[in-house]
Design an enzyme around this catalytic site. Structure first.
Site, PDB file in Angstrom:
ATOM      1  N   TYR A 140     -24.260  61.441  34.618  1.00  0.00           N
ATOM      2  CA  TYR A 140     -23.699  61.830  33.321  1.00  0.00           C
ATOM      3  C   TYR A 140     -23.033  60.665  32.597  1.00  0.00           C
ATOM      4  O   TYR A 140     -22.563  60.817  31.475  1.00  0.00           O
ATOM      5  CB  TYR A 140     -22.658  62.944  33.502  1.00  0.00           C
ATOM      6  CG  TYR A 140     -23.232  64.329  33.660  1.00  0.00           C
ATOM      7  CD1 TYR A 140     -24.061  64.642  34.739  1.00  0.00           C
ATOM      8  CD2 TYR A 140     -22.925  65.336  32.755  1.00  0.00           C
ATOM      9  CE1 TYR A 140     -24.574  65.917  34.886  1.00  0.00           C
ATOM     10  CE2 TYR A 140     -23.444  66.617  32.895  1.00  0.00           C
ATOM     11  CZ  TYR A 140     -24.266  66.901  33.969  1.00  0.00           C
ATOM     12  OH  TYR A 140     -24.775  68.165  34.109  1.00  0.00           O
ATOM     13  N   LYS A 190     -27.090  62.706  48.543  1.00  0.00           N
ATOM     14  CA  LYS A 190     -28.499  62.532  48.921  1.00  0.00           C
ATOM     15  C   LYS A 190     -28.619  61.095  49.410  1.00  0.00           C
ATOM     16  O   LYS A 190     -29.364  60.290  48.869  1.00  0.00           O
ATOM     17  CB  LYS A 190     -29.372  62.818  47.681  1.00  0.00           C
ATOM     18  CG  LYS A 190     -30.865  62.727  47.906  1.00  0.00           C
ATOM     19  CD  LYS A 190     -31.454  63.902  48.679  1.00  0.00           C
ATOM     20  CE  LYS A 190     -32.914  63.649  48.972  1.00  0.00           C
ATOM     21  NZ  LYS A 190     -33.538  64.706  49.784  1.00  0.00           N
ATOM     22  N   ASP A 223     -30.425  68.908  48.951  1.00  0.00           N
ATOM     23  CA  ASP A 223     -31.529  69.868  49.090  1.00  0.00           C
ATOM     24  C   ASP A 223     -31.232  70.867  50.213  1.00  0.00           C
ATOM     25  O   ASP A 223     -31.399  72.078  50.061  1.00  0.00           O
ATOM     26  CB  ASP A 223     -32.883  69.156  49.288  1.00  0.00           C
ATOM     27  CG  ASP A 223     -32.858  68.033  50.319  1.00  0.00           C
ATOM     28  OD1 ASP A 223     -31.760  67.672  50.796  1.00  0.00           O
ATOM     29  OD2 ASP A 223     -33.937  67.516  50.659  1.00  0.00           O
ATOM     30  N   ASP A 247     -23.333  70.123  39.091  1.00  0.00           N
ATOM     31  CA  ASP A 247     -23.802  70.973  37.990  1.00  0.00           C
ATOM     32  C   ASP A 247     -24.824  71.974  38.508  1.00  0.00           C
ATOM     33  O   ASP A 247     -24.742  73.175  38.249  1.00  0.00           O
ATOM     34  CB  ASP A 247     -24.422  70.091  36.902  1.00  0.00           C
ATOM     35  CG  ASP A 247     -24.975  70.921  35.752  1.00  0.00           C
ATOM     36  OD1 ASP A 247     -24.257  71.829  35.287  1.00  0.00           O
ATOM     37  OD2 ASP A 247     -26.126  70.674  35.339  1.00  0.00           O
ATOM     38  N   ASP A 251     -24.418  76.378  39.347  1.00  0.00           N
ATOM     39  CA  ASP A 251     -25.214  77.479  38.785  1.00  0.00           C
ATOM     40  C   ASP A 251     -25.719  78.360  39.922  1.00  0.00           C
ATOM     41  O   ASP A 251     -25.687  79.595  39.833  1.00  0.00           O
ATOM     42  CB  ASP A 251     -26.405  76.951  37.962  1.00  0.00           C
ATOM     43  CG  ASP A 251     -26.101  76.873  36.468  1.00  0.00           C
ATOM     44  OD1 ASP A 251     -24.912  76.753  36.102  1.00  0.00           O
ATOM     45  OD2 ASP A 251     -27.055  76.934  35.660  1.00  0.00           O
TER      46      ASP A 251
HETATM   47  C1  IPM Z   1     -21.756  72.896  32.643  1.00  0.00           C
HETATM   48  C2  IPM Z   1     -22.783  72.647  31.579  1.00  0.00           C
HETATM   49  C3  IPM Z   1     -22.555  71.245  31.013  1.00  0.00           C
HETATM   50  C4  IPM Z   1     -22.762  70.258  32.143  1.00  0.00           C
HETATM   51  C5  IPM Z   1     -23.428  70.868  29.800  1.00  0.00           C
HETATM   52  C6  IPM Z   1     -23.321  71.881  28.692  1.00  0.00           C
HETATM   53  C7  IPM Z   1     -23.090  69.497  29.312  1.00  0.00           C
HETATM   54  O1  IPM Z   1     -24.063  72.823  32.074  1.00  0.00           O
HETATM   55  O2  IPM Z   1     -20.554  72.874  32.319  1.00  0.00           O
HETATM   56  O3  IPM Z   1     -22.131  73.107  33.803  1.00  0.00           O
HETATM   57  O4  IPM Z   1     -23.906  69.854  32.404  1.00  0.00           O
HETATM   58  O5  IPM Z   1     -21.773  69.890  32.756  1.00  0.00           O
HETATM   59 MN    MN Z   2     -24.111  73.482  34.157  1.00  0.00          MN
END
Ligand code: IPM
Ligand code: MN
Length: 350
Positions: A140, A190, A223, A247, A251
């Site tokens: 990032y 990794k 992984d 990130d 999710d």
């Molecule tokens: C998150 C989002 C952000 C990230 C994006 C919107 C920049 O996906 O907060 O997880 O990648 O950190």
């Molecule tokens: Mn995210």
């Protein structure tokens, strides 16, 4: 004497504008009998503002936000493929600018399968862990570029930056957090392939873990970590990982712990030099925006994390209890809109 807390409110885009008002409603309900008053500073930032004025986050507003104690953030991002946004990243210009300029190096993302919540992993699945995602480095960082752009010889790089300083401070935070939890840290990277940055993570893990002999530490490649997250999520207590892996893993963590509509996060400057920012893990969800159907729970739980950060943990706990009760009651409530969930949570607190 009443403590006045200046708060920056940035609803942003899409469902961010729908869930943030509900989070504020619940925040007020949770603190109305306390000696605190939130002084709200609203910032109109996001795609609409950008398309209207070309501004993503002007320096003057950045300075105003810097004067607040915390930021409540909704979501940022437009409809994929919108030609008006081709080649621009409001995610970088707004959200990442806040995280980077305010040096919010800890991106804290808890995952808890609450009793009564059905996990996609099936009945009986257990998970109660926190991901400490590094927030200012990795892929990032913005280091990289494109050469010979638009030609068949184009070359693009995106450098995953790791500094000893950056990795060490987030690693220490994770070990300190594990001391207040179940005493176990899992480092995820990794390093079998990313030998340069992964090697640095490995040597910092060795240095830091030597200073925390009471903490049990293990290491997983990213992984393999995805497998363990769905097969044995109960094994995790604190996961510490780099920005991009974090990130992706959060999710997944959100999906297993009741869905992304419940996943909260804080982008934190533990040294408190700058305001920390609290935001749901989900995005702006343009596909459902404007319909009043988004679940505000992730934003509400992010506001609870903000209360913890503001040393109002008792009030943060009250919000989490209200959410737990609301989730228990969901089977009997049927489908509810965004404001209905917010009202129900606020009602449990008053
Ligand atoms: C998150 C989002 C952000 C990230 C994006 C919107 C920049 O996906 O907060 O997880 O990648 O950190
Ligand atoms: Mn995210």
């Amino acid at each position: 004497m009443t403590r006045t807390i200046p708060l920056a409110v940035i609803p942003g885009d899409g469902i961010g504008r729908e869930v943030v008002p509900e989070a504020l409603k619940v925040l007020h309900a949770a603190t109305e009998h306390e000696d605190v008053a939130f002084e709200l500073h609203d910032f109109d930032l996001g795609i609409d503002r950008y398309l209207r004025t070309g501004d993503m986050l002007p320096d003057a507003e950045m300075r105003q936000i810097a004067q607040t104690e915390a930021i409540l953030f909704g979501a940022v991002g437009g409809r994929p493929g919108d030609p008006r946004l081709a080649g621009i990243s409001i995610e970088r210009g707004l959200l990442l600018r806040l995280r980077f300029d305010f040096d919010q190096y800890v991106n804290l993302r808890p995952a808890l399968i609450r009793p009564g919540v059905s996990s996609v992993l099936g009945p009986g699945a257990r998970a109660d862990f926190v991901v400490v995602r590094e927030g200012t480095e990795g892929a990032y960082s913005g280091s990289g570029g494109v050469l010979r752009e638009g030609t068949p010889n184009a070359v693009a790089t995106e450098v995953a930056l790791a500094t000893h300083h950056g990795v060490e401070r987030v690693m220490r935070f994770a070990f300190d957090l594990a001391r207040r939890r179940r005493g176990r840290v899992t480092v995820v990277h990794k390093n079998n392939v990313l030998v340069h940055s992964g090697g640095l993570w490995q040597s910092v893990q060795d240095e830091v873990s030597a200073r925390y002999p009471d903490i049990e530490v293990d290491y997983l490649h990213v992984d393999a970590a995805t497998i363990h997250l769905v097969t044995t999520p109960e094994r995790f207590d604190v996961i510490v990982t780099d920005n991009l892996f974090g990130d992706i893993l959060t999710d997944l963590a959100g999906a297993i712990a009741g869905g992304i509509g419940l996943a909260a996060s804080g982008s934190i400057d533990p040294e408190r030099r700058y305001p920390s920012m609290f935001e749901p893990v989900h995005g702006s969800a343009p596909d459902i925006a404007g319909q009043g159907v988004a679940d505000p729970t992730a934003a509400v739980l992010s506001a609870a994390m903000m209360l913890d950060h503001l040393e109002l943990r008792g009030q943060g706990d009250r919000i989490r209890d209200a959410v737990a009760a609301d989730l228990d009651a969901r089977a009997s409530t049927g489908p509810r809109g965004t404001a209905e969930v917010g009202d129900a949570l606020a009602a449990r607190l008053t």
